[in-house]
Write an enzyme that holds these catalytic residues in place. Sequence first.
Site, PDB file in Angstrom:
ATOM      1  N   HIS A   9       0.819  -1.219   0.000  1.00  0.00           N
ATOM      2  CA  HIS A   9       0.000   0.000   0.000  1.00  0.00           C
ATOM      3  C   HIS A   9       0.853   1.271   0.000  1.00  0.00           C
ATOM      4  O   HIS A   9       0.336   2.364   0.182  1.00  0.00           O
ATOM      5  CB  HIS A   9      -0.969   0.003   1.196  1.00  0.00           C
ATOM      6  N   CYS A  33       5.454  12.513  -7.751  1.00  0.00           N
ATOM      7  CA  CYS A  33       4.993  13.667  -8.527  1.00  0.00           C
ATOM      8  C   CYS A  33       3.758  13.286  -9.339  1.00  0.00           C
ATOM      9  O   CYS A  33       3.723  12.224  -9.972  1.00  0.00           O
ATOM     10  CB  CYS A  33       6.113  14.155  -9.450  1.00  0.00           C
ATOM     11  N   CYS A  48       7.330  18.926  -6.707  1.00  0.00           N
ATOM     12  CA  CYS A  48       8.396  18.053  -7.197  1.00  0.00           C
ATOM     13  C   CYS A  48       9.715  18.832  -7.311  1.00  0.00           C
ATOM     14  O   CYS A  48       9.726  19.962  -7.817  1.00  0.00           O
ATOM     15  CB  CYS A  48       7.974  17.501  -8.565  1.00  0.00           C
ATOM     16  N   SER A 108      -7.563  -7.118   9.447  1.00  0.00           N
ATOM     17  CA  SER A 108      -8.989  -7.464   9.534  1.00  0.00           C
ATOM     18  C   SER A 108      -9.412  -8.326   8.346  1.00  0.00           C
ATOM     19  O   SER A 108     -10.475  -8.932   8.366  1.00  0.00           O
ATOM     20  CB  SER A 108      -9.839  -6.189   9.600  1.00  0.00           C
ATOM     21  N   ASN A 140      -4.195 -12.654  15.627  1.00  0.00           N
ATOM     22  CA  ASN A 140      -5.014 -11.442  15.686  1.00  0.00           C
ATOM     23  C   ASN A 140      -5.635 -11.338  17.070  1.00  0.00           C
ATOM     24  O   ASN A 140      -5.915 -12.348  17.712  1.00  0.00           O
ATOM     25  CB  ASN A 140      -6.112 -11.504  14.609  1.00  0.00           C
TER      26      ASN A 140
HETATM   27  N1  APR Z   1      -2.271  -7.572  17.871  1.00  0.00           N
HETATM   28  C1  APR Z   1      -2.837  -8.303  16.861  1.00  0.00           C
HETATM   29  N2  APR Z   1      -3.894  -7.864  16.131  1.00  0.00           N
HETATM   30  C2  APR Z   1      -4.411  -6.667  16.458  1.00  0.00           C
HETATM   31  C3  APR Z   1      -3.885  -5.853  17.495  1.00  0.00           C
HETATM   32  C4  APR Z   1      -2.763  -6.361  18.218  1.00  0.00           C
HETATM   33  N3  APR Z   1      -2.204  -5.666  19.222  1.00  0.00           N
HETATM   34  N4  APR Z   1      -4.619  -4.715  17.561  1.00  0.00           N
HETATM   35  C5  APR Z   1      -5.549  -4.804  16.603  1.00  0.00           C
HETATM   36  N5  APR Z   1      -5.431  -5.973  15.929  1.00  0.00           N
HETATM   37  C6  APR Z   1      -6.203  -6.452  14.776  1.00  0.00           C
HETATM   38  C7  APR Z   1      -7.671  -6.088  14.801  1.00  0.00           C
HETATM   39  O1  APR Z   1      -8.414  -7.097  15.488  1.00  0.00           O
HETATM   40  C8  APR Z   1      -8.005  -6.043  13.308  1.00  0.00           C
HETATM   41  O2  APR Z   1      -8.400  -7.316  12.838  1.00  0.00           O
HETATM   42  O3  APR Z   1      -5.680  -5.797  13.644  1.00  0.00           O
HETATM   43  C9  APR Z   1      -6.679  -5.668  12.645  1.00  0.00           C
HETATM   44  C10 APR Z   1      -6.620  -4.252  12.092  1.00  0.00           C
HETATM   45  O4  APR Z   1      -7.557  -4.152  11.055  1.00  0.00           O
HETATM   46  P1  APR Z   1      -7.715  -2.834  10.170  1.00  0.00           P
HETATM   47  O5  APR Z   1      -7.811  -1.630  11.051  1.00  0.00           O
HETATM   48  O6  APR Z   1      -8.830  -3.071   9.239  1.00  0.00           O
HETATM   49  O7  APR Z   1      -6.317  -2.737   9.413  1.00  0.00           O
HETATM   50  P2  APR Z   1      -5.828  -3.503   8.109  1.00  0.00           P
HETATM   51  O8  APR Z   1      -6.375  -4.874   8.050  1.00  0.00           O
HETATM   52  O9  APR Z   1      -4.357  -3.349   8.059  1.00  0.00           O
HETATM   53  O10 APR Z   1      -6.490  -2.619   6.971  1.00  0.00           O
HETATM   54  C11 APR Z   1      -6.206  -2.922   5.630  1.00  0.00           C
HETATM   55  O11 APR Z   1      -7.358  -0.975   4.879  1.00  0.00           O
HETATM   56  O12 APR Z   1      -7.894   1.275   5.188  1.00  0.00           O
HETATM   57  C12 APR Z   1      -7.118   0.368   4.470  1.00  0.00           C
HETATM   58  O13 APR Z   1      -5.113   0.815   3.340  1.00  0.00           O
HETATM   59  C13 APR Z   1      -5.633   0.617   4.634  1.00  0.00           C
HETATM   60  O14 APR Z   1      -3.804  -0.958   4.744  1.00  0.00           O
HETATM   61  C14 APR Z   1      -5.107  -0.654   5.246  1.00  0.00           C
HETATM   62  C15 APR Z   1      -6.146  -1.671   4.805  1.00  0.00           C
END
Ligand code: APR
Length: 247
Positions: free
Chosen positions: A124, A132, A152, A194, A218
């Site tokens: 990402h 630019c 730029c 997530s 997770n």
């Molecule tokens: N240890 C393990 N897991 C954790 C912890 C922790 N300390 N804290 C939170 N989590 C888990 C949550 O339960 C959740 O499932 O991390 C996950 C975070 O999910 P998101 O906030 O949806 O992040 P992510 O999956 O990286 O999002 C994907 O979405 O908005 C876009 O581009 C953005 O890269 C991002 C993409």
Amino acid sequence: MARGSDLGILKEKLTDARAITVLTGAGISADSGVPTFRGVDGLDGLWRNYRSEELATPEAFERDPRLVWEWYNWRRELIATKQPNSAHYAVAELERRYPRFWLITQNVDGLHRAAGSRKLSEIHGNIWMVRCTACRRIVENRDVPIQILPTCTDCRRLVRPHIVWFGESLAEEDLHRSYAALQSSDLCLIIGTSGVVYPAAGFAAVAKKAGAFVVEINLDKTPQSHFVDLSIQGRAKEVVPLLLSGC
Ligand code: APR
């Protein structure tokens, strides 16, 4: 907390593994104090009540580049104060121990690199890189805050964050490397995501179809929990370092 029997199974898999792919999301950096995107303490709504889907789009940048850059400046200020945690360091150590290793991260915070990871795709993008809008030159920019509106150094046109926004495609090279790693690994660790944003949300299935043992680490259950081989609930910074004693 992670069950001892689950960790035992995973340590066995680590002992036997010859090629490992790790996929990380915001959860691994949550333990460093970087807000995740979704969930109660998520990024969404923290800055002037905007959701990331409203600002991380090419349309939002075209409409109001100043607003989008102000949001990124807020995130840069926040991330600049954070350090990698024990989970980032453990992932970097796995890279050193396994010659066939690849890390795919959705995180743009640069904390994996700061922890020493080198075999990685930041699918990402990276919040410390700018691109630019005219000549597409990509350069590192660590200014906090960045001067708005940034231009730029070559052609003086507007630059944007080097980040893959909603509605945009991942870089060909990152996709290619990610799929190659997923399809050739025998162990795949999915840490702190997530699992709702594609294409990364489909990576666990790609690895599983190719025969890898797929493990999710997770804090909570996710939409992927039911089809992975092992789902370990716990904090990344507590669970991931434990794996090093098994390989
Ligand atoms: N240890 C393990 N897991 C954790 C912890 C922790 N300390 N804290 C939170 N989590 C888990 C949550 O339960 C959740 O499932 O991390 C996950 C975070 O999910 P998101 O906030 O949806 O992040 P992510 O999956 O990286 O999002 C994907 O979405 O908005 C876009 O581009 C953005 O890269 C991002 C993409």
